[in-house]
Scaffold this motif. Sequence first.
Motif, PDB file in Angstrom:
ATOM      1  N   ALA A 194       0.843  -1.202   0.000  1.00 26.28           N
ATOM      2  CA  ALA A 194       0.000   0.000   0.000  1.00 26.28           C
ATOM      3  C   ALA A 194       0.879   1.254   0.000  1.00 26.28           C
ATOM      4  CB  ALA A 194      -0.939   0.006   1.197  1.00 26.28           C
ATOM      5  N   SER A 195       1.999   1.194   0.713  1.00 26.45           N
ATOM      6  CA  SER A 195       2.922   2.341   0.742  1.00 26.45           C
ATOM      7  C   SER A 195       3.529   2.569  -0.636  1.00 26.45           C
ATOM      8  CB  SER A 195       4.033   2.123   1.767  1.00 26.45           C
ATOM      9  OG  SER A 195       3.501   2.075   3.061  1.00 26.45           O
TER      10      SER A 195
ATOM     11  N   ARG B 199       5.335  15.605  -3.148  1.00 30.48           N
ATOM     12  CA  ARG B 199       5.905  14.821  -2.039  1.00 30.48           C
ATOM     13  C   ARG B 199       6.490  15.757  -0.995  1.00 30.48           C
ATOM     14  NH1 ARG B 199      10.144  11.224  -4.750  1.00 30.48           N
ATOM     15  NH2 ARG B 199      10.613  13.284  -5.434  1.00 30.48           N
TER      16      ARG B 199
ATOM     17  N   SER C 151       1.597   6.933  -6.709  1.00 32.98           N
ATOM     18  CA  SER C 151       0.479   7.736  -7.207  1.00 32.98           C
ATOM     19  C   SER C 151       0.639   9.229  -6.924  1.00 32.98           C
ATOM     20  CB  SER C 151      -0.847   7.245  -6.600  1.00 32.98           C
ATOM     21  OG  SER C 151      -0.878   7.528  -5.223  1.00 32.98           O
ATOM     22  N   VAL C 152       1.578   9.603  -6.068  1.00 31.34           N
ATOM     23  CA  VAL C 152       1.786  11.017  -5.726  1.00 31.34           C
ATOM     24  C   VAL C 152       2.814  11.608  -6.682  1.00 31.34           C
ATOM     25  CG1 VAL C 152       2.599  12.593  -3.946  1.00 31.34           C
ATOM     26  CG2 VAL C 152       1.285  10.584  -3.299  1.00 31.34           C
TER      27      VAL C 152
ATOM     28  N   TYR D  24       2.178   1.741  -3.582  1.00 31.77           N
ATOM     29  CA  TYR D  24       1.133   2.313  -4.425  1.00 31.77           C
ATOM     30  C   TYR D  24       0.893   3.786  -4.090  1.00 31.77           C
ATOM     31  CZ  TYR D  24      -0.192  -2.257  -6.286  1.00 31.77           C
ATOM     32  OH  TYR D  24      -0.201  -3.457  -6.929  1.00 31.77           O
ATOM     33  N   ARG D  25       0.867   4.091  -2.796  1.00 37.40           N
ATOM     34  CA  ARG D  25       0.607   5.473  -2.380  1.00 37.40           C
ATOM     35  C   ARG D  25       1.702   6.408  -2.897  1.00 37.40           C
ATOM     36  NH1 ARG D  25      -0.016   4.508   2.591  1.00 37.40           N
ATOM     37  NH2 ARG D  25       2.103   4.862   3.273  1.00 37.40           N
ATOM     38  N   HIS D  26       2.956   5.992  -2.795  1.00 31.57           N
ATOM     39  CA  HIS D  26       4.048   6.858  -3.234  1.00 31.57           C
ATOM     40  C   HIS D  26       4.175   6.909  -4.749  1.00 31.57           C
ATOM     41  CE1 HIS D  26       5.452   8.057   0.668  1.00 31.57           C
ATOM     42  NE2 HIS D  26       5.414   6.805   1.076  1.00 31.57           N
TER      43      HIS D  26
END
Length: 186
Positions: free
Chosen positions: A172-173, A185, A179-180, A175-177
């Motif tokens: 999940a981390s 950031r 997508s940003v 994917y989260r990073h």
Amino acid sequence: MLIGYARVSSISQSLDLQLEALTAAGCEKVFAEKRSGTTTDGRAALEQALEFAREGDTLIVTRLDRLARSMLDLKQIVAGLASKGVTFRCLQQGGIDTTRPDGKLLLNILASFAEFETDLRRERQRDGIDKAKAAGVYKGRPVSIDVDKIRAMRAAGDGPARIARTLGIGRASVYRHLSVPARNRE
């Protein structure tokens, strides 16, 4: 049987005084742990003590806040004990004996104070953090994930699962990073 339960909040604190008091009070079995009392979650020794207690037993603590810091948790623990026919006593607050009506009243009053104290401490901590943030001293938790490494591995063709395994982080981390956008950031 008298069953003792001792707890301190941090590893640097000592259980010795509580253990001595519980032994002196005649506890035949004592459960002890170093965990926060703000919740019952993750308190293995408390769970073991509650499971161990049988009808006719008495659970004893040195102080009420050693058992619970929340009114809800305390009521649930004491109700669970009562449903098994187990009584509850507190050594330093001698009037707390759940076999008597005045003991039940005192239990609720002192539980309210314990919860109030916890709320005040949390409020003071929040005020301190807010003040430190305003002064630019408190920056929060340091960044622990190298976003550039995630992006480089992705650009090299590695999938999110492999990136997560390699870096020791959750998918999940990753994917989260991913997508940003880089400019958003921290």
